[in-house]
Design a protein around this motif. Structure first.
Motif, PDB file in Angstrom:
ATOM      1  N   THR A   1     -15.341 -28.188  26.899  1.00 45.34           N
ATOM      2  CA  THR A   1     -16.112 -29.445  26.943  1.00 45.34           C
ATOM      3  C   THR A   1     -17.125 -29.494  25.792  1.00 45.34           C
ATOM      4  O   THR A   1     -17.715 -28.472  25.434  1.00 45.34           O
ATOM      5  CB  THR A   1     -16.847 -29.613  28.291  1.00 45.34           C
TER       6      THR A   1
ATOM      7  N   ASP B   1     -18.996 -35.684  31.160  1.00 45.51           N
ATOM      8  CA  ASP B   1     -18.307 -36.609  30.238  1.00 45.51           C
ATOM      9  C   ASP B   1     -18.625 -38.050  30.647  1.00 45.51           C
ATOM     10  O   ASP B   1     -18.708 -38.947  29.815  1.00 45.51           O
ATOM     11  CB  ASP B   1     -16.780 -36.450  30.317  1.00 45.51           C
TER      12      ASP B   1
ATOM     13  N   ASP C   1     -12.328 -36.253  29.135  1.00 41.81           N
ATOM     14  CA  ASP C   1     -11.129 -35.409  29.082  1.00 41.81           C
ATOM     15  C   ASP C   1     -10.595 -35.182  30.481  1.00 41.81           C
ATOM     16  O   ASP C   1     -11.283 -34.580  31.318  1.00 41.81           O
ATOM     17  CB  ASP C   1     -11.467 -34.044  28.475  1.00 41.81           C
TER      18      ASP C   1
ATOM     19  N   HIS D   1     -14.826 -33.279  33.586  1.00 43.07           N
ATOM     20  CA  HIS D   1     -16.216 -32.811  33.623  1.00 43.07           C
ATOM     21  C   HIS D   1     -17.126 -33.999  33.951  1.00 43.07           C
ATOM     22  O   HIS D   1     -17.093 -35.001  33.245  1.00 43.07           O
ATOM     23  CB  HIS D   1     -16.545 -32.228  32.245  1.00 43.07           C
TER      24      HIS D   1
ATOM     25  N   GLY E   1     -17.217 -28.325  33.089  1.00 47.54           N
ATOM     26  CA  GLY E   1     -16.224 -28.535  32.033  1.00 47.54           C
ATOM     27  C   GLY E   1     -14.853 -28.065  32.493  1.00 47.54           C
ATOM     28  O   GLY E   1     -14.753 -27.128  33.290  1.00 47.54           O
TER      29      GLY E   1
ATOM     30  N   SER F   1     -19.432 -31.975  26.069  1.00 51.70           N
ATOM     31  CA  SER F   1     -20.516 -32.742  26.691  1.00 51.70           C
ATOM     32  C   SER F   1     -21.666 -31.826  27.104  1.00 51.70           C
ATOM     33  O   SER F   1     -21.505 -30.606  27.179  1.00 51.70           O
ATOM     34  CB  SER F   1     -20.000 -33.465  27.936  1.00 51.70           C
TER      35      SER F   1
END
Ligand code: GCU
Length: 496
Positions: free
Chosen positions: A224, A271, A189, A268, A211, A226
């Motif tokens: 986030t 990710d 993202d 982030h 995030g 993740s």
């Protein structure tokens, strides 16, 4: 008689070592840590892996009864003893005494593979490639050269809301960047804020630790999904909750940056690759199971190289994004992500300016100085950051035929800014400055001025006379508005 004395002395020494280990093990499982409920700091030596940058409390890893703790302590101690016997040595304690910092035997940034000095800038491209390949092979690891398919979905395009207020002059976009290879995919993202009144703005790209939602209080920012470190505030079972919003916003003064005429983009880091040692199964490593770092392939990519590679994939997107100047991409990062930004700048020349904030060991700081964090320490605490070849230099810095000044030189003739903080001894501010100083020949080759200083300047007195900028902010390991103000001024000075 002599034998007896020797045996007694050896046994006494062994006892002392075991006692030390036992105490260490007790601390590790939390028996001796219970009064340490205070924020950790990035510059503290001997911190547990991953705790430093997270700005959170040191707590025992597990909540267990005291009896169990003692058994665990004994077990840990036994394992550590066996491990240290197996390895035949303990890691050297960190040095903070300047008079004991090692003398430097640095190879010139202009010395080529054959040891001969290059003399003209026509030879620079080859020399740069030689340096990047050397550092890839011996330290960060070689990233795969196979392409991945990159597709994007802009799932949000609106007006930013910052500090509770809509900011009509700031455009906010969120983009899902999907990387695909052989049926596997990874989603990153990317959040981008850009000035509405500048049709093609230069853009800072930096990864964040917690995030995108942690960078500001805008409720529209996607939380986030993740992996997150449980020791960060607002994280439960490695997942970010709403409580994690804006909890790193001091590092991302978005309104100031955009009002300064720049765009800023972040993602982030998790990710791209979650920051724990899983044998390189997850994140973007998982897209390349045929290119895994292991004992047979000790020169392949670790996590820093993966994060840097991910930043290049984000550059693929940003250079085509409306409102962003494709010739104005700048990469920046703090701490482990400062190491990452430097490596991204080394490997991807689309980043026209590179900013390292408190990047320390394996970043801007010269390893050969052996001041603050050492190669052995970082490779032990974070075995997944670098490649396996780098472990050859654990407590053997004299074997290093290269050092971090060569990393800075790979960025030449592009601009680079190195920022340190006065309390961040762990990252060795002087070692960070000296890397810039010793990289300067690569700039001189291009008729540019590098960094003249060989000594730390006074705090909050930026050195910005050349293409290598430096400052020593007063205070702790962090990236704050003051740092950003200097990055922006330096970017402007360099034509962004
Ligand atoms: C630890 C680590 C450093 C790193 C820092 C961070 O302190 O030893 O090398 O820069 O974490 O990323 O927060």
């Amino acid at each position: 008689m002599q034998w007896l004395v020797t045996i007694v002395v050896v046994l006494a020494a062994l006892g002392l070592v075991l006692l030390k280990l036992y105490r260490f093990a007790r601390a590790l499982v939390g028996i001796d840590n219970q009064d340490q409920d205070k924020p950790s700091c990035g510059s503290c030596p001997g911190q547990r892996a991953g705790s430093s940058d997270l700005g959170i409390t040191l707590k025992p890893l597990v909540q267990i009864g005291d009896k169990t703790k003692h058994s665990v302590a004994v077990l840990v101690m036994a394992n550590v003893s066996l491990a240290s016997i197996a390895w035949g040595q303990e890691i050297r304690p960190p040095n903070y005494d300047e008079s004991k910092a090692s003398s430097l035997r640095l190879v010139s940034v202009l010395a080529g593979a054959d040891g001969k000095r290059i003399e003209s800038k026509d030879q620079w491209e080859l020399q740069r490639k030689y340096l990047v390949d050397l550092l890839a092979k011996e330290e960060y690891g070689i990233a795969p050269s196979d392409p991945v398919s990159v597709s994007i979905e802009v799932f949000d395009d609106g007006v930013a809301v910052l500090a509770g207020e809509p900011k009509p002059k700031i455009r906010r976009r969120q983009i899902a960047v999907n990387l695909e290879r052989r049926g596997k995919s990874v989603r990153i993202d990317l959040a981008v804020w850009s000035p509405k009144d500048r049709p093609s703005a230069p853009c800072f790209l930096g990864l964040n630790f917690r995030g995108n939602q942690s960078t500001c209080d805008d409720p529209a920012i996607r939380l986030t999904t993740s992996w997150c470190d449980n020791r960060n505030p607002g994280v439960i079972q490695n997942k970010a909750t709403q409580a994690s919003r804006a909890n790193h916003s001091e590092r991302w003064p978005i309104a100031h940056i955009v009002e300064g005429g720049f765009a800023v983009a972040t993602a982030h880091y998790s990710d791209i690759d979650p920051d724990f040692d899983d044998g390189f199964e997850n994140g973007v490593h998982g897209l390349f199971p045929d290119h895994r770092l292991d004992a047979e392939h000790p020169d392949r990519w670790g996590s820093i190289a993966a994060w840097a590679w991910g930043m290049s994939r984000l550059a693929d997107v940003l250079e085509k994004l409306e409102g962003i100047d494709p010739k104005g991409l700048m990469v920046l990062g703090h701490s482990r992500l400062g190491k990452t930004a430097l490596w991204a700048g080394a490997t991807d020349e689309r980043f026209r300016l590179v900013v390292s904030n408190n990047s320390g060991c394996g970043g801007a700081a010269l390893s050969q100085r052996i001041y603050g964090e050492s190669v052995a320490r970082i490779n032990t605490s974070f075995p997944h950051w670098f490649n396996r070849n780098f472990r050859k230099y654990n407590d053997k810095e004299d074997l290093l035929g290269f050092d971090q000044h060569q990393l800075i030189a790979t960025i030449a003739p592009r601009a680079v800014y190195i920022a340190s903080a006065s309390n961040d001894k762990w990252a060795d501010p002087l070692g960070e400055l000296l890397s810039g100083h010793y990289a300067s020949d690569a700039y001189a080759l291009h008729g540019k001025r590098g960094l003249d200083a060989k000594e730390l300047p006074a705090v909050n007195t930026p050195l910005v006379h050349g293409s290598i900028g430096y400052h020593l902010r007063e205070g702790d390991h962090d990236m704050l508005l003051y740092d950003w103000q200097q990055f922006m001024a330096f970017a402007k000075q360099n034509g962004f």
